[in-house]
Design an enzyme around this catalytic site. Structure first.
Site, mmCIF file in Angstrom:
data_model
loop_
_atom_site.group_PDB
_atom_site.id
_atom_site.type_symbol
_atom_site.label_atom_id
_atom_site.label_comp_id
_atom_site.label_asym_id
_atom_site.label_seq_id
_atom_site.Cartn_x
_atom_site.Cartn_y
_atom_site.Cartn_z
ATOM 1 N N LYS A 217 0.848 -1.200 0.000
ATOM 2 C CA LYS A 217 0.000 0.000 0.000
ATOM 3 C C LYS A 217 0.884 1.250 0.000
ATOM 4 O O LYS A 217 0.676 2.164 -0.772
ATOM 5 C CB LYS A 217 -0.924 -0.031 1.219
ATOM 6 C CG LYS A 217 -1.844 1.148 1.303
ATOM 7 C CD LYS A 217 -2.783 1.048 2.490
ATOM 8 C CE LYS A 217 -3.501 2.378 2.677
ATOM 9 N NZ LYS A 217 -4.371 2.385 3.840
ATOM 10 N N ARG A 278 -4.970 -4.604 6.346
ATOM 11 C CA ARG A 278 -5.501 -5.903 6.763
ATOM 12 C C ARG A 278 -6.931 -6.154 6.288
ATOM 13 O O ARG A 278 -7.512 -7.204 6.576
ATOM 14 C CB ARG A 278 -5.376 -6.068 8.278
ATOM 15 C CG ARG A 278 -5.944 -4.935 9.105
ATOM 16 C CD ARG A 278 -5.486 -5.027 10.556
ATOM 17 N NE ARG A 278 -5.939 -3.900 11.355
ATOM 18 C CZ ARG A 278 -5.289 -2.739 11.447
ATOM 19 N NH1 ARG A 278 -4.164 -2.554 10.774
ATOM 20 N NH2 ARG A 278 -5.738 -1.765 12.215
ATOM 21 N N GLU A 363 -4.023 -6.686 15.299
ATOM 22 C CA GLU A 363 -3.520 -5.375 14.886
ATOM 23 C C GLU A 363 -4.642 -4.331 15.050
ATOM 24 O O GLU A 363 -4.378 -3.166 15.348
ATOM 25 C CB GLU A 363 -3.026 -5.425 13.430
ATOM 26 C CG GLU A 363 -2.084 -4.288 13.065
ATOM 27 C CD GLU A 363 -1.301 -4.535 11.777
ATOM 28 O OE1 GLU A 363 -0.212 -5.121 11.831
ATOM 29 O OE2 GLU A 363 -1.787 -4.146 10.702
ATOM 30 N N HIS A 394 -4.913 -33.321 18.271
ATOM 31 C CA HIS A 394 -3.735 -34.103 18.676
ATOM 32 C C HIS A 394 -2.569 -33.201 19.067
ATOM 33 O O HIS A 394 -1.443 -33.659 19.176
ATOM 34 C CB HIS A 394 -3.321 -35.045 17.543
ATOM 35 C CG HIS A 394 -4.404 -36.013 17.192
ATOM 36 N ND1 HIS A 394 -4.517 -37.259 17.778
ATOM 37 C CD2 HIS A 394 -5.460 -35.901 16.344
ATOM 38 C CE1 HIS A 394 -5.585 -37.878 17.289
ATOM 39 N NE2 HIS A 394 -6.177 -37.069 16.418
ATOM 40 N N LYS A 514 9.990 -0.855 13.974
ATOM 41 C CA LYS A 514 10.516 -0.545 12.630
ATOM 42 C C LYS A 514 11.557 0.569 12.734
ATOM 43 O O LYS A 514 12.620 0.496 12.121
ATOM 44 C CB LYS A 514 9.380 -0.054 11.713
ATOM 45 C CG LYS A 514 8.435 -1.114 11.225
ATOM 46 C CD LYS A 514 7.491 -0.485 10.177
ATOM 47 C CE LYS A 514 6.246 -1.300 9.943
ATOM 48 N NZ LYS A 514 5.233 -0.628 9.143
HETATM 49 O O1 F6P Z 1 2.405 -4.329 9.950
HETATM 50 C C1 F6P Z 1 2.135 -3.002 9.708
HETATM 51 C C2 F6P Z 1 1.581 -2.776 8.328
HETATM 52 O O2 F6P Z 1 1.433 -1.406 8.150
HETATM 53 C C3 F6P Z 1 0.259 -3.506 8.086
HETATM 54 O O3 F6P Z 1 -0.843 -2.863 8.605
HETATM 55 C C4 F6P Z 1 0.277 -3.649 6.613
HETATM 56 O O4 F6P Z 1 -0.651 -4.600 6.202
HETATM 57 C C5 F6P Z 1 1.719 -4.043 6.382
HETATM 58 O O5 F6P Z 1 2.447 -3.268 7.311
HETATM 59 C C6 F6P Z 1 2.244 -3.860 4.988
HETATM 60 O O6 F6P Z 1 2.176 -2.533 4.556
HETATM 61 P P1 F6P Z 1 2.320 -2.147 3.043
HETATM 62 O O7 F6P Z 1 1.196 -2.758 2.289
HETATM 63 O O8 F6P Z 1 2.266 -0.656 3.009
HETATM 64 O O9 F6P Z 1 3.644 -2.660 2.548
#
Ligand code: F6P
Length: 547
Positions: A217, A278, A363, A394, A514
């Site tokens: 994204k 998500r 999340e 199991h 991060k």
């Molecule tokens: O884990 C944090 C996050 O921002 C998620 O919410 C998201 O799905 C993932 O990183 C990947 O982000 P991107 O699609 O921007 O690479």
């Protein structure tokens, strides 16, 4: 403390613990906490009928929960008191309900029919969505039918989805879940920044016949960019720069960064700020799903989700599946003090379902500040875990049956098997039904004695029972029913977030790690030494000395 920037709340912001119904539930809890479900069933022969919702191809039995009709009534009152109806309206009408990030939350628009109306910023987003859907469809058909070729003129055989979190888990889970509906393309997923992951995938690939779908994204995510660059470098060992246009496509909101990476403008599938990572598998993030199972099946997945959206939006709360499941979960989380919930699908196809839901649920609702900006003094997000049955029986079922922790569980099953092995299916479903029955009834001392157990062993063989489960029984695993199931959990997340008075659509908690990783990485490559606690400093120098 209040947050000045989020004064004009579009979501209600009611501390649930101040409501009348919460207080009633606290009082009422004293009278139900020690009640055995066996007795509730014995008292009311109609219990299962009263506590089952039949909707479309879903049969949802929530009678095996530690609730009475009064509990249920109080929970429904809680939903009303926190103004859930208004909140649902706000979400579906494109309001900026993700206040902390200044975003609307419109994943439901992605699966709505073309003539629907989802207004964001005064504009209906549907035409834009359908433009991208058409692009997904055309591209899918070209690849699946072999019209689109690689740089040596061969049709594609493999697709690699490069992404992480929401740009990986949803597509990976769905492609795995719908493998019965798959075409000839082999789909791979690369997510971890662990170089061994990408290298293991590369080992299986032929650059001439592999299509790479880079999904991010933001297009700033370290893992995805590292993997995409490693793959590009590997690809360029056998192909020239201009072959990239044939083999690399990208899904992102960040068109500038995608172009800088080298993806041809025609190969960019846009997404929008109002789709959370998500919740994004319904957008072009689901391109690898469409490639793997064909556009028609991808569209059925979306249509299934849309049906669940309509159910969630329009159904009265007492027969509204996501609302009822969310309320019951709140009861265990906040009154019974259960810490986790298990998701047990009786289908190997749903092997990755719990992992997928971990991101969606944890999340979203792993928050400790309320919508007024105040610290929270009650429990929020549950810990989610699970594995398919019968394997899980199991593995960890011992603890659910006889451990000291209360673990409410969702049992998900399908009446029909896809390959039609009736013998296996009967065995699978007998286990599916037996487990929830065993968890409900347990085994009494007298039953253990009747089995002829020797005196000293009797206590170890007694099962207390009274372990809550929901049974979600669906006719058949299909793209459409899977779409409904995923959307059901999405809405459950939303309802719980509303009740807990938290913002479910941000994820600031993943940022700190991060930031620190970026700083530490710089230290590997230079003599600079940042300030660390002594433990981290020792570990860092241990790594530097051995690498
Ligand atoms: O884990 C944090 C996050 O921002 C998620 O919410 C998201 O799905 C993932 O990183 C990947 O982000 P991107 O699609 O921007 O690479």
């Amino acid at each position: 403390m209040s947050l000045p920037s989020i004064n004009h709340m579009s979501l209600p912001s009611i501390n649930p613990t101040t409501t009348m119904s919460w207080k009633k539930l606290q009082e009422h809890f004293k009278s139900i906490k020690d009640v055995h479900m066996k007795d509730l069933f014995a008292k009311d022969m109609e219990r299962a009928n009263k506590m089952t919702i039949k909707w479309d191809d879903f049969y949802v039995d929530f009678s095996k929960n530690r609730i009475t009709e009064e509990t249920f009534k109080n929970l429904l009152e809680l939903a009303n008191e926190v103004k859930l109806k208004d909140a649902i309206k706000s979400q579906f009408s494109g309001e900026i309900i993700n206040k902390t990030e200044g975003r609307a939350v419109l994943h439901a628009a992605l699966r709505a029919p073309e003539d629907a109306n989802f207004i964001f910023g005064g504009v209906n987003v549907m035409p834009e969505i359908y433009k991208v859907k058409q692009k997904i469809e055309a591209f899918t058909n070209e690849v699946v039918n072999g019209y689109r070729k690689g740089f040596t003129g061969k049709a594609f055989t493999d697709v690699v989805n490069i992404g992480i979190g929401g740009s990986d888990l949803g597509p990976a889970m769905v492609v795995d879940a719908l493998q019965y509906y798959k075409n000839q393309l082999t789909t791979h997923f690369v997510s971890n920044v662990d170089g061994d992951h990408v290298n293991e995938v590369i080992k299986k690939l032929n650059p001439e016949t592999t299509l790479f779908v880079v999904v991010s994204k933001t297009f700033t995510t370290q893992e995805t960019l590292s993997n995409a660059n490693t793959i590009k470098d590997w690809f360029l060992k056998s192909a020239s720069e201009d072959a990239i246009a044939k083999h690399f496509v990208a899904v992102s909101t960040n068109i500038k960064n995608v172009k800088a990476f080298g993806v041809d403008e025609n190969n960019i599938f846009p997404m929008w700020d109002w789709v959370g990572g998500r919740f994004s598998l319904w957008s072009a993030v689901g391109l690898s799903i469409s490639l793997a199972v064909g556009y028609k099946n991808f569209d059925s997945l979306l249509q299934g989700a849309n049906k669940m959206d309509a159910h969630f939006k329009n159904e009265d709360f007492e027969t509204n599946i996501p609302v009822v499941l969310a309320l019951i979960s709140v009861l265990y989380n906040n009154f019974f003090e259960a810490e986790s919930e298990a998701i047990i699908p009786y289908s190997q196809y749903l092997n990755q379902f719990a992992t997928y839901l971990q991101q969606g649920i944890m999340e979203s609702n792993g928050k400790s500040v309320d919508r007024n900006g105040n610290p929270i003094d009650y429990q929020t997000g549950t810990i989610i875990w699970g594995e398919p049955g019968t394997n899980s029986q199991h593995a960890f079922f011992q603890l659910i049956h006889q451990g000291t922790k209360l673990i409410p569980a969702d049992f998900i099953g399908f009446k029909e098997s896809l390959h039609g092995n009736q013998d296996h299916q009967d065995k699978l479903i007998s286990n599916f039904l037996a487990q929830t029955e065993a968890l409900l009834n347990g085994k009494t001392k007298s039953q253990v004695i009747e089995e002829g157990t020797s005196e000293s062993i009797i206590p170890f063989k007694v099962f207390e029972g009274n372990k809550p489960t929901n049974t979600i029984f669906i006719n058949k695993l299909s793209p459409e029913s899977l779409g409904k199931l995923i959307a059901m959990y999405e809405h459950k997340i939303f309802v719980q977030g509303i009740i807990w008075n938290i913002f479910s659509y941000d994820q600031f908690g993943v940022e700190l790690g991060k930031q620190l990783a970026t700083k530490i990485l710089q230290e590997f490559n230079s003599d600079s030494n940042n300030k660390h606690d002594s433990s981290t400093a020792n570990l860092l120098s241990y790594y530097k000395s051995s690498s």
